[in-house]
Design a protein around this motif. Sequence first.
Motif, mmCIF file in Angstrom:
data_model
loop_
_atom_site.group_PDB
_atom_site.id
_atom_site.type_symbol
_atom_site.label_atom_id
_atom_site.label_comp_id
_atom_site.label_asym_id
_atom_site.label_seq_id
_atom_site.Cartn_x
_atom_site.Cartn_y
_atom_site.Cartn_z
ATOM 1 N N LYS B 312 62.930 -38.714 -18.307
ATOM 2 C CA LYS B 312 62.079 -38.748 -17.119
ATOM 3 C C LYS B 312 61.908 -40.153 -16.562
ATOM 4 N N LEU B 316 64.565 -39.730 -13.584
ATOM 5 C CA LEU B 316 64.117 -38.883 -12.474
ATOM 6 C C LEU B 316 63.066 -39.617 -11.641
ATOM 7 N N THR B 317 62.328 -40.506 -12.318
ATOM 8 C CA THR B 317 61.310 -41.285 -11.604
ATOM 9 C C THR B 317 61.778 -42.731 -11.514
ATOM 10 N N VAL B 439 58.653 -39.701 -8.380
ATOM 11 C CA VAL B 439 59.990 -39.140 -8.490
ATOM 12 C C VAL B 439 60.878 -39.839 -7.463
ATOM 13 N N VAL B 443 65.886 -36.835 -5.244
ATOM 14 C CA VAL B 443 66.314 -36.249 -6.517
ATOM 15 C C VAL B 443 66.370 -34.721 -6.436
ATOM 16 N N ALA B 444 65.404 -34.133 -5.740
ATOM 17 C CA ALA B 444 65.365 -32.675 -5.637
ATOM 18 C C ALA B 444 66.652 -32.151 -5.003
ATOM 19 N N LEU B 447 69.544 -32.404 -7.448
ATOM 20 C CA LEU B 447 69.514 -31.371 -8.478
ATOM 21 C C LEU B 447 69.994 -30.038 -7.909
ATOM 22 N N VAL B 472 56.223 -32.675 -12.952
ATOM 23 C CA VAL B 472 57.511 -33.146 -12.427
ATOM 24 C C VAL B 472 58.495 -31.981 -12.378
ATOM 25 N N SER B 473 58.487 -31.197 -13.460
ATOM 26 C CA SER B 473 59.404 -30.065 -13.552
ATOM 27 C C SER B 473 59.180 -29.090 -12.404
ATOM 28 N N GLU B 475 57.728 -29.744 -9.497
ATOM 29 C CA GLU B 475 58.062 -30.396 -8.234
ATOM 30 C C GLU B 475 59.566 -30.322 -7.956
ATOM 31 N N LEU B 476 60.367 -30.413 -9.024
ATOM 32 C CA LEU B 476 61.817 -30.491 -8.848
ATOM 33 C C LEU B 476 62.532 -29.166 -9.098
ATOM 34 N N LEU B 478 63.023 -27.533 -12.091
ATOM 35 C CA LEU B 478 63.913 -27.603 -13.252
ATOM 36 C C LEU B 478 63.862 -26.307 -14.048
#
Lengths: 76, 613
Positions: B312, B316-317, B439, B443-444, B447, B472-473, B475-476, B478
């Motif tokens: 992380k 990712l951040t 983040v 990134v989103a 992914l 975070v998970s 938000e993205l 995952l």
Amino acid sequence: MVKKGTLQLETLACPTCMQKIEGAIKQVEGVDQESVKVLFNASKAKFTFDSSVTNLDEIANSVKSIGYDVLKASER
Amino acid sequence: MHNWLLRNRNRLTAVTGALVLAAFAVKLASGEGPAVDGLLLAASLVGGLPIAVQAVQSLRVRVVSIDLLVAMAILGAFAIREFEESAVVAFLFLFGAYLEQKTLAKTRSAIKGLVEMAPEVALRMSEDGSFDEVPIDDVEVGETLLVKTGGKIPVDGTVVRGGGSANEASITGEPLPVAKDVGDKVFAGTILENGTIQLTAEKVGEDTTFGKIIELVEEAQDSKSQAERFIDRFSRYYTPAVLALTIIVWLATRNVEMAITILVLGCPGALVIGVPVSSVSGIGNGARNGILFKGSEVISRFGKVDTILFDKTGTLTYGNPQVARTLYYVQDHQLVEDLLVSVEKESSHPLAKAIVGAYPNAHQHPVKSTEVIQGGGVVASVACRKVLVGNAHLMDAKGVPLSSRARQDVDELEAAGNSLVLVAVDGQLALVVGIKDQVRAGVAEDLAALRKMGVKNLILLSGDNQGTVDLVSKELGLSEAHGSLLPEDKAEFVRERRTRGEVVAFVGDGINDSPSLALADIGIAMGNGTDVAIETSNVILMNSDFHRIPHALGLAKATRRNMVENIVIALVVVAVLLVSVFASTWMNMAIGMFVHEGSILVVILNAMRLLRY
């Protein structure tokens, strides 16, 4: 003393050149057979050799004798 | 004599071509005759000699090369007085080799650009204190070197005098220049954009970070995948086998024409060059885009990835907490900011650093007294005002009332994963600051792109608490997220997923994640050119650019496809040629040589498409 040698060769174009150059270097006495590596795309040959038996010039000449130019030879 | 022939190969090729053309012109004008035969004979000799010389030279080092097959074919054609075929074959073989060299140079251009950035000379201090230009190879560790504005820094070392700013994009990918003063490290291959420095050489030549990167890419381009090693072994026996087949056919049929045609058709051109040329183009494209692949094996494995694990913090951040939200409860924003910065300047708390960084223009007041409340914050007296900086508990403890609106704001910010700093001035709540390790932008989307390319599991692994990780998970989007993991827990997780049969890639920052990077099928380092990152991972993102990952995966897949295409092209060509020798009447050695050289160019051109991917 064991040294590491690198030859910068003219641009290699055919894969059989690699076999030939590898064969030529391996025939020089004092070169570690297993260490000989010809980098086709970088047009370089890398190897280790025993500097009490042979020297960089001799190895470079073996490559020149089969018709490939050696642009630069270095050891360390 | 030998070397003269080889050095002038290109000229001899041109002469051969001219002679062949002249022969055809004469033939068209006045029909067959001794003049035509003479010209073709001359062409065969001019073209055949360098080929024969190379064949003999390779025999001397016990290699049965393609040159030998072709030289024998030319000789055979001579023997049966087929001068036209011998001349055309000699010319096509030489011309093909020339084109190969030209097109191959293109596929290698990316790495060449990198090598050309390497410094060639250095200004070295001599005994009398003046500086002389010397070749880079003569520089030794411990010597003092001078670099002027615009100059290339020749070695890795430490600045001992002067100062300036260096552009280190060649190492870190960071486009902004970095200030360099006495005591700072500088790196070979970077450029001093401003100022003049003297430095002591600490690492020279291939030992420098830049030298290592080049060596890595060079070795990567020539490292062989399993398929390539197989083809290598295969071709070592294949060429002699073609020779044997020729002799058998000749003995059985006494048909010299057919025997020498087999010699020419059997040349293993496209098959041998097809796969390496794809990987060179793929790796070259990567290098130009800040992605280092360590070899073609890495590319083929990376193309099969179905699970990607992410670290992380820093991956990712951004890895450094920043002020994300500010909510004011008073009119005079400037005053609150000034007071807050004045207090935080004195603190070493990580959140304080983020706050000071967020208000670079704040006016700093002298702080009269400060009292640190454990687990709460700071009470300070600044510019005759009582300032409280801390969490909600501190406000409660000191009797600062929080309106219901303020309470709601605090809850919301906390739920969004922020760390909170509350500021009260003279007993009144003035400001709430939300600080977050944000983040990375985009990134989103990255992914989502990876998912589209067929990656099934995108999993977050982190040392942070599960709550932050879940946020975070979510938000993205995952697949899974696991928090509170130590480096060895992450490594264990990697091992576990691999035993399930998944092809696992791990993306991390290269230092504390080394075990996981090494254990994963593909370790992807967000490297800043650090040694550790270079050594433990398989793929290196030069400027820690997360957005490169979809490009890297796409490129790996495209390169794999390209290799398969080239193998298919080569095999189909050989099969068609061999069948037509026995089954058709139109096949002869000149056409065979033409198709053969053509197929080599086709695979090279096909591989060159990767350069534009």
